[in-house]
Write a protein that holds these residues in place. Structure first.
Motif, PDB file in Angstrom:
ATOM      1  N   GLU A 257      -3.024  10.228  -7.364  1.00 54.92           N
ATOM      2  CA  GLU A 257      -4.239  10.195  -7.260  1.00 54.92           C
ATOM      3  C   GLU A 257      -2.806  10.086  -5.279  1.00 54.92           C
ATOM      4  OE1 GLU A 257      -6.566   8.112  -7.088  1.00 54.92           O
ATOM      5  OE2 GLU A 257      -7.291   8.613  -8.763  1.00 54.92           O
TER       6      GLU A 257
ATOM      7  N   LEU B 242      -0.637   9.378 -11.333  1.00 51.82           N
ATOM      8  CA  LEU B 242      -0.551   8.857 -10.358  1.00 51.82           C
ATOM      9  C   LEU B 242      -0.224   9.819  -9.438  1.00 51.82           C
ATOM     10  CD1 LEU B 242       2.342   6.225 -12.064  1.00 51.82           C
ATOM     11  CD2 LEU B 242      -0.734   5.147 -11.357  1.00 51.82           C
TER      12      LEU B 242
ATOM     13  N   ASP C 251      10.543  -0.514  -9.015  1.00 48.54           N
ATOM     14  CA  ASP C 251       9.561  -1.879  -8.129  1.00 48.54           C
ATOM     15  C   ASP C 251       8.323  -2.116  -9.925  1.00 48.54           C
ATOM     16  OD1 ASP C 251       9.487  -0.774  -5.678  1.00 48.54           O
ATOM     17  OD2 ASP C 251       8.654   1.345  -6.166  1.00 48.54           O
TER      18      ASP C 251
ATOM     19  N   TRP D  23      -0.241  -0.028  -4.990  1.00 41.19           N
ATOM     20  CA  TRP D  23      -0.225   0.502  -6.714  1.00 41.19           C
ATOM     21  C   TRP D  23      -0.074   0.348  -7.689  1.00 41.19           C
ATOM     22  CZ3 TRP D  23       4.455  -1.906  -8.401  1.00 41.19           C
ATOM     23  CH2 TRP D  23       5.381  -2.490  -7.652  1.00 41.19           C
TER      24      TRP D  23
ATOM     25  N   VAL E 146       6.279   9.968  -7.866  1.00 33.74           N
ATOM     26  CA  VAL E 146       6.566   7.947  -8.390  1.00 33.74           C
ATOM     27  C   VAL E 146       8.062   9.363  -8.909  1.00 33.74           C
ATOM     28  CG1 VAL E 146       6.326   7.311 -10.841  1.00 33.74           C
ATOM     29  CG2 VAL E 146       4.905   8.642 -10.126  1.00 33.74           C
TER      30      VAL E 146
ATOM     31  N   ALA F  88      -2.865   0.553  -9.214  1.00 33.09           N
ATOM     32  CA  ALA F  88      -3.036   2.310  -9.951  1.00 33.09           C
ATOM     33  C   ALA F  88      -2.164   2.382 -11.109  1.00 33.09           C
ATOM     34  CB  ALA F  88      -2.622   3.464  -8.406  1.00 33.09           C
TER      35      ALA F  88
ATOM     36  N   ASP G  93       0.894  -1.187  -0.135  1.00 31.41           N
ATOM     37  CA  ASP G  93       0.324  -0.189   0.053  1.00 31.41           C
ATOM     38  C   ASP G  93       0.510   1.361  -0.069  1.00 31.41           C
ATOM     39  OD1 ASP G  93      -2.474  -1.366  -0.633  1.00 31.41           O
ATOM     40  OD2 ASP G  93      -3.141  -1.052   2.012  1.00 31.41           O
ATOM     41  N   LYS G  94       2.517   1.028  -0.398  1.00 31.80           N
ATOM     42  CA  LYS G  94       3.021   2.409  -0.133  1.00 31.80           C
ATOM     43  C   LYS G  94       2.499   3.844  -1.282  1.00 31.80           C
ATOM     44  CE  LYS G  94       6.992   0.864  -3.907  1.00 31.80           C
ATOM     45  NZ  LYS G  94       7.496   0.675  -3.428  1.00 31.80           N
ATOM     46  N   LYS G  95       2.988   4.814  -1.035  1.00 33.61           N
ATOM     47  CA  LYS G  95       2.775   5.573  -1.684  1.00 33.61           C
ATOM     48  C   LYS G  95       4.166   6.531  -2.709  1.00 33.61           C
ATOM     49  CE  LYS G  95      -1.179   6.703  -1.230  1.00 33.61           C
ATOM     50  NZ  LYS G  95      -2.298   6.576  -2.615  1.00 33.61           N
ATOM     51  N   GLU G  96       4.867   5.284  -2.785  1.00 28.87           N
ATOM     52  CA  GLU G  96       5.937   6.027  -3.560  1.00 28.87           C
ATOM     53  C   GLU G  96       6.329   4.904  -4.835  1.00 28.87           C
ATOM     54  OE1 GLU G  96      10.026   7.647  -2.376  1.00 28.87           O
ATOM     55  OE2 GLU G  96      11.149   5.627  -3.090  1.00 28.87           O
ATOM     56  N   ILE G  97       6.398   5.840  -5.820  1.00 28.72           N
ATOM     57  CA  ILE G  97       6.564   4.062  -7.140  1.00 28.72           C
ATOM     58  C   ILE G  97       7.982   4.278  -7.278  1.00 28.72           C
ATOM     59  CG2 ILE G  97       5.917   3.467  -9.278  1.00 28.72           C
ATOM     60  CD1 ILE G  97       2.701   4.119  -8.485  1.00 28.72           C
TER      61      ILE G  97
ATOM     62  N   TYR H 241       0.194   9.448  -4.665  1.00 24.28           N
ATOM     63  CA  TYR H 241       1.975   8.701  -5.428  1.00 24.28           C
ATOM     64  C   TYR H 241       3.172   9.407  -5.887  1.00 24.28           C
ATOM     65  CZ  TYR H 241      -1.085   4.254  -5.171  1.00 24.28           C
ATOM     66  OH  TYR H 241      -1.988   3.680  -4.898  1.00 24.28           O
TER      67      TYR H 241
END
Length: 284
Positions: free
Chosen positions: A69, A66, A94, A252, A73, A255, A41-45, A71
């Protein structure tokens, strides 16, 4: 009697200690589950970044969606797709959006990888180009033709040359693993040179025709509309969003899939596709 009471006390204490130990073990498992949940569920991609149309499309069209939303990135520059897949498999990044299923499966076999494709994305088809001729029908006897030398793209280009009638291939050959040895008919006596696809554009003058993939066309600044023929993109050659298997259901990752399927992305492609991109039906 005193000895019996002492033994009983020891047993009770041992049992209590055992229960406490089991309780601590359960807490550890719970902590691991919480950690796993946080990773999905992390918010960094972090994505593998290359020089080419697929990364540019991702950055121009997908990253803004993204970010809306929530995130963050970030891109990591990687020199080539093999390096990018190693980084992805090792968890240093990722996701990447640079490969088709055939390449991914070859990587998994060679490196004992566990990469998976989670959605098709727009793809730039391979094409036939020439600095000397205006039509594929002008091919002379003994023509010199350059094709890529990496396995999956070698196969796709020979399939394309069969499509346009220049050669015939062994019907029993695996379409994803075709080589020169699978050519059964070569009526124009074509002289094939297999070489690094990135170097083909610079040597076009040395050949009558070249067969090159879309990303190479883009990077070389070649106008895709000048292609004399294009491939029929097989399912295993459609570009994909690729992640580690353990992350395929992560929020993620979904997403990213949703962004490529979004109305916003469809509108972007309508405004920015000048004929370079082949778009999977499910993204139209």
């Amino acid at each position: 009697m005193k000895m019996k009471k002492f033994i009983a006390s020891v047993l009770v204490a041992a049992t209590a200690f055992g229960l406490v130990a089991c309780g601590n073990s359960g807490t550890g498992d719970s902590a691991k589950s919480d950690s796993s949940a946080k990773s999905t569920d992390k918010k960094e991609i972090v994505y593998g970044k290359s020089q080419g149309p697929y990364t540019e499309l991702f950055e121009d069209a997908i990253v803004p969606i993204l970010e809306k939303e929530g995130y963050t990135v970030k891109g990591v520059d990687l020199s080539d797709l093999q390096t990018a897949d190693v980084a992805l498999n090792d968890g240093d990044v990722d996701v990447n959006v640079e490969q088709h299923t055939a390449y991914m499966e070859n990587f998994n076999k060679s490196y004992n990888g566990d990469l998976v494709a989670i959605s098709p994305i727009p793809t730039v088809p391979a094409g036939v180009y020439s600095d000397k001729y205006d039509s594929i029908d002008d091919i002379p006897n003994g023509a010199k033709v350059a094709v890529p030398n990496d396995a999956s793209n070698t196969a796709r280009c020979y399939l394309m040359l069969q499509k346009i009638g220049w050669i015939k291939l062994d019907e029993s050959a695996d379409p994803s693993a075709i080589t020169q040895d699978d050519i059964t008919e070569n009526p124009h006596n074509i002289k094939f040179t297999e070489m690094n696809s990135m170097t083909i554009p610079a040597t076009m003058a040395d050949f009558d025709y070249v067969a090159i993939t879309g990303s190479v066309v883009y990077n070389a600044g070649i106008d895709a509309s000048t292609a004399l023929a294009n491939e029929d993109i097989q399912d295993y050659l459609v570009l994909q969003i690729v992640v580690k298997k353990e992350n395929k259901d992560a929020a993620w990752a979904q997403a990213i899939v949703d962004a490529y399927h979004s109305d916003e992305f469809k509108e972007y492609m309508k405004k920015n596709n000048d004929g370079l991109w082949w778009i999977p039906e499910e993204l139209q």
